[in-house]
Design a protein around this motif. Structure first.
Motif, mmCIF file in Angstrom:
data_model
loop_
_atom_site.group_PDB
_atom_site.id
_atom_site.type_symbol
_atom_site.label_atom_id
_atom_site.label_comp_id
_atom_site.label_asym_id
_atom_site.label_seq_id
_atom_site.Cartn_x
_atom_site.Cartn_y
_atom_site.Cartn_z
ATOM 1 N N PRO A 202 58.817 3.217 -50.335
ATOM 2 C CA PRO A 202 59.345 3.333 -51.696
ATOM 3 C C PRO A 202 58.421 2.835 -52.796
ATOM 4 O O PRO A 202 58.422 3.371 -53.903
ATOM 5 N N SER A 203 57.611 1.807 -52.505
ATOM 6 C CA SER A 203 56.685 1.314 -53.529
ATOM 7 C C SER A 203 55.467 0.699 -52.851
ATOM 8 O O SER A 203 55.550 0.188 -51.722
ATOM 9 N N ILE A 204 54.343 0.767 -53.551
ATOM 10 C CA ILE A 204 53.089 0.223 -53.037
ATOM 11 C C ILE A 204 52.403 -0.578 -54.139
ATOM 12 O O ILE A 204 52.262 -0.102 -55.270
ATOM 13 N N THR A 205 52.005 -1.798 -53.794
ATOM 14 C CA THR A 205 51.198 -2.634 -54.684
ATOM 15 C C THR A 205 49.780 -2.681 -54.122
ATOM 16 O O THR A 205 49.525 -2.211 -53.007
ATOM 17 N N ARG A 206 48.862 -3.271 -54.860
ATOM 18 C CA ARG A 206 47.494 -3.434 -54.357
ATOM 19 C C ARG A 206 47.494 -4.216 -53.051
ATOM 20 O O ARG A 206 46.824 -3.839 -52.077
ATOM 21 N N GLU A 210 46.432 -2.664 -49.276
ATOM 22 C CA GLU A 210 45.360 -3.187 -48.426
ATOM 23 C C GLU A 210 45.867 -3.486 -47.017
ATOM 24 O O GLU A 210 45.154 -3.281 -46.022
ATOM 25 N N GLN A 211 47.120 -3.955 -46.933
ATOM 26 C CA GLN A 211 47.697 -4.227 -45.614
ATOM 27 C C GLN A 211 47.968 -2.933 -44.857
ATOM 28 O O GLN A 211 47.712 -2.837 -43.651
ATOM 29 N N PHE A 212 48.480 -1.925 -45.561
ATOM 30 C CA PHE A 212 48.740 -0.620 -44.922
ATOM 31 C C PHE A 212 47.441 -0.006 -44.391
ATOM 32 O O PHE A 212 47.428 0.590 -43.318
ATOM 33 N N ASP A 215 46.407 -1.845 -41.280
ATOM 34 C CA ASP A 215 47.277 -1.508 -40.144
ATOM 35 C C ASP A 215 47.138 -0.052 -39.705
ATOM 36 O O ASP A 215 47.770 0.362 -38.724
ATOM 37 N N GLY A 216 46.351 0.736 -40.451
ATOM 38 C CA GLY A 216 46.169 2.142 -40.096
ATOM 39 C C GLY A 216 47.303 3.050 -40.541
ATOM 40 O O GLY A 216 47.359 4.219 -40.148
ATOM 41 N N VAL A 217 48.228 2.516 -41.361
ATOM 42 C CA VAL A 217 49.358 3.329 -41.845
ATOM 43 C C VAL A 217 48.876 4.358 -42.869
ATOM 44 O O VAL A 217 49.322 5.500 -42.892
ATOM 45 N N ILE A 218 47.947 3.941 -43.729
ATOM 46 C CA ILE A 218 47.398 4.824 -44.755
ATOM 47 C C ILE A 218 45.921 5.045 -44.454
ATOM 48 O O ILE A 218 45.166 4.089 -44.256
ATOM 49 N N MET A 222 44.624 10.226 -48.253
ATOM 50 C CA MET A 222 45.577 9.439 -49.046
ATOM 51 C C MET A 222 44.897 8.208 -49.655
ATOM 52 O O MET A 222 45.364 7.687 -50.679
ATOM 53 N N LEU A 223 43.808 7.766 -49.079
ATOM 54 C CA LEU A 223 43.125 6.565 -49.585
ATOM 55 C C LEU A 223 42.640 6.727 -51.031
ATOM 56 O O LEU A 223 43.007 5.914 -51.891
#
Length: 259
Positions: A202-206, A210-212, A215-218, A222-223
């Motif tokens: 639903p929302s992404i911060t800086r 960086e964590q996503f 973790d290989g989620v993003i 998309m980067l």
């Protein structure tokens, strides 16, 4: 300073290639009230036409290598075929649109990218002429912007459409508009699981971004999209959304927020 609202919609090449998705998006775009700009991609069409012409497409990390032959193709496809088709279709919906590259009216200047990899004729944005863009939109004209810029010395450069959308949004926010930037494509937002359209973040911060990434989620294409979105929020753009092409108001997509 202006306080008018300005909506900037960036539409990806996959939607541009799908006539049903594109028709829905253009109708929804036409219905948006107030000042608005449409920024488009078109990489898939460029790849297809290059192939017909016997020109090989080279990609590195999801980014196109633009040699002299490919520059001719993208200039024709982005600035001509795709751009003018979108303009014509918007005119049929009652939207008084004009198609522009960054070279038109000196709207966007860039320099040829300097990197370890030679991307060829690829431009990184130096300056957006906010006053000139404001002049167009204040006249009641809706801009349809192709992913092409120029270096001020007669050279056209292929420039990432996500970057153009972000740079224009940042410049117009600095000029005094209340800007909403929407990246719309064929997915429902940024997904935790690429195969599950219901796994929208639903929302992404800086920090979470960086964590996503860690973790290989993003990953992949998309980067740079999220990097551009975060840069826009940090530069004063009021709202930044990544969502499906049928959800231009971002009710079910991913909001990009500064903190």
């Amino acid at each position: 300073m202006k306080t008018e609202k300005l909506t900037i919609i960036k539409v990806g090449g996959a939607v541009v290639e799908d006539d049903n998705q594109l028709e829905r998006l253009l109708k929804d775009f036409a219905a948006i009230e107030g000042r608005k700009i449409l920024v488009h991609g078109g990489g898939r069409r460029a790849t297809a036409i290059a192939s017909k012409l016997g020109i090989e497409t080279q990609m590195v990390g999801g980014r196109r290598i633009t040699d002299a032959a490919m520059l001719e193709v993208v200039t024709m496809v982005y600035g001509g075929l795709v751009n003018k088709t979108l303009v014509a279709r918007l005119q049929s919906l009652g939207v008084d649109a004009i198609g522009l590259t960054g070279a038109d009216a000196d709207c966007i200047r860039s320099h040829r990218r300097q990197a370890a990899i030679d991307y060829g004729f690829v431009g990184d944005v130096d300056k957006v002429n906010a006053a000139k863009i404001a002049g167009f939109i204040e006249s009641g004209t809706t801009l349809v912007m192709a992913p092409l810029t120029h270096n001020g010395e007669g050279l056209m450069l292929n420039t990432n459409a996500d970057t153009i959308a972000s740079e224009v949004a940042k410049a117009m926010a600095s000029y005094g508009y209340e800007v909403t930037l929407v990246y719309c494509f064929e997915k429902t937002g940024v997904l935790r699981d690429a195969d599950d359209d219901n796994s929208v973040i639903p929302s992404i911060t800086r920090e979470s971004f960086e964590q996503f990434v860690k973790d290989g989620v993003i990953s992949g294409g998309m980067l740079p999209k999220i990097e551009n979105a975060l840069a826009a929020t940090q530069a004063g753009v009021s709202q930044v959304l990544i969502t499906h092409s049928t959800d231009l108001l971002g009710e079910h997509g991913t909001k990009i927020v500064e903190n």
